[in-house]
Write a protein that holds these residues in place. Sequence first.
Motif, PDB file in Angstrom:
ATOM      1  N   GLY A  15     -16.882  79.627  -3.551  1.00  0.00           N
ATOM      2  CA  GLY A  15     -16.399  80.069  -4.855  1.00  0.00           C
ATOM      3  C   GLY A  15     -16.048  78.912  -5.770  1.00  0.00           C
ATOM      4  N   LEU A  16     -15.780  79.234  -7.046  1.00  0.00           N
ATOM      5  CA  LEU A  16     -15.267  78.265  -7.999  1.00  0.00           C
ATOM      6  C   LEU A  16     -13.756  78.271  -7.893  1.00  0.00           C
ATOM      7  CD1 LEU A  16     -17.397  78.672 -11.257  1.00  0.00           C
ATOM      8  CD2 LEU A  16     -17.250  76.654  -9.772  1.00  0.00           C
ATOM      9  N   ILE A  17     -13.169  77.145  -7.531  1.00  0.00           N
ATOM     10  CA  ILE A  17     -11.746  77.057  -7.237  1.00  0.00           C
ATOM     11  C   ILE A  17     -11.002  76.500  -8.436  1.00  0.00           C
ATOM     12  CG2 ILE A  17     -10.011  76.044  -5.711  1.00  0.00           C
ATOM     13  CD1 ILE A  17     -12.345  75.675  -3.674  1.00  0.00           C
ATOM     14  N   LEU A  18      -9.913  77.179  -8.832  1.00  0.00           N
ATOM     15  CA  LEU A  18      -9.051  76.654  -9.880  1.00  0.00           C
ATOM     16  C   LEU A  18      -8.162  75.565  -9.282  1.00  0.00           C
ATOM     17  CD1 LEU A  18      -7.926  76.732 -12.775  1.00  0.00           C
ATOM     18  CD2 LEU A  18      -6.268  78.434 -11.974  1.00  0.00           C
ATOM     19  N   LEU A  19      -8.382  74.336  -9.711  1.00  0.00           N
ATOM     20  CA  LEU A  19      -7.606  73.209  -9.215  1.00  0.00           C
ATOM     21  C   LEU A  19      -6.301  73.073 -10.001  1.00  0.00           C
ATOM     22  CD1 LEU A  19     -10.536  70.637  -8.856  1.00  0.00           C
ATOM     23  CD2 LEU A  19      -9.558  72.128  -7.086  1.00  0.00           C
ATOM     24  N   ASP A  77      -5.217  70.761 -11.761  1.00  0.00           N
ATOM     25  CA  ASP A  77      -5.372  70.121 -13.074  1.00  0.00           C
ATOM     26  C   ASP A  77      -6.022  71.029 -14.104  1.00  0.00           C
ATOM     27  OD1 ASP A  77      -8.037  70.170 -12.312  1.00  0.00           O
ATOM     28  OD2 ASP A  77      -8.294  68.003 -12.222  1.00  0.00           O
ATOM     29  N   GLY A  78      -6.333  72.275 -13.718  1.00  0.00           N
ATOM     30  CA  GLY A  78      -6.909  73.233 -14.649  1.00  0.00           C
ATOM     31  C   GLY A  78      -8.418  73.291 -14.646  1.00  0.00           C
ATOM     32  N   ASN A  79      -9.065  72.398 -13.902  1.00  0.00           N
ATOM     33  CA  ASN A  79     -10.515  72.416 -13.797  1.00  0.00           C
ATOM     34  C   ASN A  79     -10.961  73.319 -12.649  1.00  0.00           C
ATOM     35  OD1 ASN A  79     -11.138  70.528 -15.921  1.00  0.00           O
ATOM     36  ND2 ASN A  79     -10.344  68.909 -14.582  1.00  0.00           N
ATOM     37  N   PHE A  80     -12.232  73.702 -12.689  1.00  0.00           N
ATOM     38  CA  PHE A  80     -12.834  74.484 -11.614  1.00  0.00           C
ATOM     39  C   PHE A  80     -13.814  73.609 -10.850  1.00  0.00           C
ATOM     40  CE2 PHE A  80     -11.611  77.760 -14.658  1.00  0.00           C
ATOM     41  CZ  PHE A  80     -11.024  78.723 -13.839  1.00  0.00           C
ATOM     42  N   GLU A  81     -13.859  73.805  -9.549  1.00  0.00           N
ATOM     43  CA  GLU A  81     -14.807  73.065  -8.724  1.00  0.00           C
ATOM     44  C   GLU A  81     -15.283  73.954  -7.591  1.00  0.00           C
ATOM     45  OE1 GLU A  81     -15.217  68.673  -6.599  1.00  0.00           O
ATOM     46  OE2 GLU A  81     -13.446  69.216  -7.772  1.00  0.00           O
ATOM     47  N   LYS A  82     -16.566  73.913  -7.312  1.00  0.00           N
ATOM     48  CA  LYS A  82     -17.103  74.700  -6.220  1.00  0.00           C
ATOM     49  C   LYS A  82     -16.704  74.067  -4.893  1.00  0.00           C
ATOM     50  CE  LYS A  82     -21.284  77.010  -4.568  1.00  0.00           C
ATOM     51  NZ  LYS A  82     -22.723  77.247  -4.795  1.00  0.00           N
ATOM     52  N   GLY A  83     -16.205  74.891  -3.987  1.00  0.00           N
ATOM     53  CA  GLY A  83     -15.780  74.359  -2.699  1.00  0.00           C
ATOM     54  C   GLY A  83     -15.125  75.424  -1.849  1.00  0.00           C
ATOM     55  N   SER A  84     -14.153  74.991  -1.053  1.00  0.00           N
ATOM     56  CA  SER A  84     -13.498  75.896  -0.107  1.00  0.00           C
ATOM     57  C   SER A  84     -11.985  75.707  -0.172  1.00  0.00           C
ATOM     58  CB  SER A  84     -13.969  75.619   1.325  1.00  0.00           C
ATOM     59  OG  SER A  84     -15.381  75.717   1.430  1.00  0.00           O
ATOM     60  N   VAL A 101     -17.326  83.672  -0.423  1.00  0.00           N
ATOM     61  CA  VAL A 101     -16.980  84.270  -1.721  1.00  0.00           C
ATOM     62  C   VAL A 101     -17.833  83.642  -2.818  1.00  0.00           C
ATOM     63  CG1 VAL A 101     -14.644  84.950  -1.053  1.00  0.00           C
ATOM     64  CG2 VAL A 101     -15.035  82.658  -1.978  1.00  0.00           C
ATOM     65  N   THR A 102     -19.071  83.328  -2.471  1.00  0.00           N
ATOM     66  CA  THR A 102     -19.998  82.727  -3.429  1.00  0.00           C
ATOM     67  C   THR A 102     -20.091  83.575  -4.695  1.00  0.00           C
ATOM     68  OG1 THR A 102     -21.282  81.712  -1.657  1.00  0.00           O
ATOM     69  CG2 THR A 102     -22.375  81.985  -3.793  1.00  0.00           C
ATOM     70  N   GLY A 103     -20.038  82.928  -5.849  1.00  0.00           N
ATOM     71  CA  GLY A 103     -20.128  83.609  -7.131  1.00  0.00           C
ATOM     72  C   GLY A 103     -18.801  84.097  -7.674  1.00  0.00           C
ATOM     73  N   CYS A 104     -17.732  83.930  -6.890  1.00  0.00           N
ATOM     74  CA  CYS A 104     -16.408  84.412  -7.302  1.00  0.00           C
ATOM     75  C   CYS A 104     -15.524  83.254  -7.761  1.00  0.00           C
ATOM     76  CB  CYS A 104     -15.729  85.142  -6.145  1.00  0.00           C
ATOM     77  SG  CYS A 104     -16.568  86.659  -5.638  1.00  0.00           S
ATOM     78  N   THR A 105     -14.436  83.596  -8.395  1.00  0.00           N
ATOM     79  CA  THR A 105     -13.409  82.629  -8.785  1.00  0.00           C
ATOM     80  C   THR A 105     -12.242  82.752  -7.823  1.00  0.00           C
ATOM     81  OG1 THR A 105     -14.034  82.707 -11.129  1.00  0.00           O
ATOM     82  CG2 THR A 105     -11.816  81.925 -10.610  1.00  0.00           C
ATOM     83  N   VAL A 106     -11.773  81.624  -7.331  1.00  0.00           N
ATOM     84  CA  VAL A 106     -10.653  81.592  -6.385  1.00  0.00           C
ATOM     85  C   VAL A 106      -9.464  80.950  -7.094  1.00  0.00           C
ATOM     86  CG1 VAL A 106      -9.854  80.859  -4.124  1.00  0.00           C
ATOM     87  CG2 VAL A 106     -12.281  81.365  -4.483  1.00  0.00           C
ATOM     88  N   ALA A 107      -8.356  81.673  -7.162  1.00  0.00           N
ATOM     89  CA  ALA A 107      -7.206  81.225  -7.942  1.00  0.00           C
ATOM     90  C   ALA A 107      -5.910  81.505  -7.185  1.00  0.00           C
ATOM     91  CB  ALA A 107      -7.191  81.944  -9.297  1.00  0.00           C
ATOM     92  N   LEU A 124     -14.106  89.594 -13.365  1.00  0.00           N
ATOM     93  CA  LEU A 124     -12.665  89.351 -13.306  1.00  0.00           C
ATOM     94  C   LEU A 124     -11.875  90.504 -12.684  1.00  0.00           C
ATOM     95  CD1 LEU A 124     -12.036  87.429 -16.657  1.00  0.00           C
ATOM     96  CD2 LEU A 124     -12.556  86.524 -14.384  1.00  0.00           C
ATOM     97  N   THR A 125     -12.547  91.420 -12.009  1.00  0.00           N
ATOM     98  CA  THR A 125     -11.847  92.377 -11.160  1.00  0.00           C
ATOM     99  C   THR A 125     -11.555  91.712  -9.817  1.00  0.00           C
ATOM    100  OG1 THR A 125     -13.947  93.286 -10.367  1.00  0.00           O
ATOM    101  CG2 THR A 125     -12.902  94.392 -12.264  1.00  0.00           C
ATOM    102  N   VAL A 126     -10.649  92.293  -9.061  1.00  0.00           N
ATOM    103  CA  VAL A 126     -10.206  91.664  -7.823  1.00  0.00           C
ATOM    104  C   VAL A 126     -11.111  92.045  -6.661  1.00  0.00           C
ATOM    105  CG1 VAL A 126      -8.320  91.508  -6.151  1.00  0.00           C
ATOM    106  CG2 VAL A 126      -7.817  91.549  -8.591  1.00  0.00           C
ATOM    107  N   LEU A 127     -11.605  91.022  -5.974  1.00  0.00           N
ATOM    108  CA  LEU A 127     -12.342  91.244  -4.737  1.00  0.00           C
ATOM    109  C   LEU A 127     -11.399  91.227  -3.543  1.00  0.00           C
ATOM    110  CD1 LEU A 127     -15.090  91.461  -3.188  1.00  0.00           C
ATOM    111  CD2 LEU A 127     -15.000  88.946  -3.021  1.00  0.00           C
TER     112      LEU A 127
END
Length: 388
Positions: free
Chosen positions: A9-13, A15-22, A47-53, A371-374
């Motif tokens: 997934g794209l992870i909210l770091l 610092d406010g940036n997103f990065e693909k990872g785990s 969770v490929t294709g999702c946002t992780v926050a 942006l719905t919850v998985l």
Amino acid sequence: MATVALTGGLILLPDGNFEKGSVLFNGDKISGVSTGDLPGDVELIDVTGCTVAPGFIDTHAHGALGRNFMEGSREAYKTISGHKTSGGVTSCLATTTSASLENTLFALQYASSVYRSNEIGEMELLGVHLEGPFVNPAYRGAHMEEFVRQANISELEAIWEAAGSALRVVTLAPEVPLGLEAVRFLSERGVNVSIGHSGASYEETKQAISRGVSRATHLFSAMIPIHHRNPGAIPALFEAANVFLEMIVDGHHMHPSIVGMAVRQVESHRPVMITDSADVTGLPDGAHRRWEGLEVVIDKGTCRTLSGGLAGSIMRMDQGVKNLVELVGLPLSLALRMASENPARSIGVFERKGSLEAGKDADIVVLNPDLTVLMTIARGHIIYDARV
């Protein structure tokens, strides 16, 4: 205990940036964030294709599905938790309403017991938000008039005794008799005092902030509107760099343009998204009766009194994030921050919640592209999973 990794997934770091990872977690704590290969003994959740926050923190929530925190029962808490977690909430404050002292103390004592035990495997209760009864009758909104009253030290002492360290936030009107004394009493005990349901002037608000007010309850709602000769509380709240600003972003309590104006007016750590979810949240359209006996009507995404006034929100937190992005036009990173980091900072729990960092609680929300919850994970346990 095996380490689990949410991967792809794209992870909210932080610092406010997103990065693909785990995002890796073990037990109830985050182990870290990785952008490289993972060890072979890690349990993977793709969770490929999702946002992780970070998990959402709702600091102003009254109930859901016909149940209210004022009931002070396990059944009510379990029902509310089930609904909140489906919207990405991993922790919240149980919010009261103006009621008799007897009913208030009962609700506070039960909330305090839940706060102290806080079982793993469900939404965490971070404490209590006492909204009322010490509000301005002229700005009471949906609070029942017969229960609105001025503050007095003996009642505040009883409230403190019932709730103790679980009392995180108190909403009050500082301009009513003994209001400033209440601000002093509460702030001396480490409680976050919030201006709300208030007709405070600009000058009265500045004085209250100097006495310890650190929050504003549902900004703009149940407050004097800004006027160029009588500015009221809102400009004073904007000016105070140490004050967090609650906002209901359901598209009804605040016009999206006003939300955008307010967010851009202040430092990025200060806006706090809340649901102010009434106990009728999640119920079908039609007439309903709230816990305190107030008759309301749910229609077209709003909860209103029979006279047409707004009576709390029926929004979920994930809907609020979506509104901030699609209606207000905020970057997703800021919208997510308003639902996680900023609420954590506003109630003093950022050292363990509100960002995806090693050592913090494994409170995580996984969002679909719409942006719905998985998936909602609270302290390392999957407590909502749309896949099953």
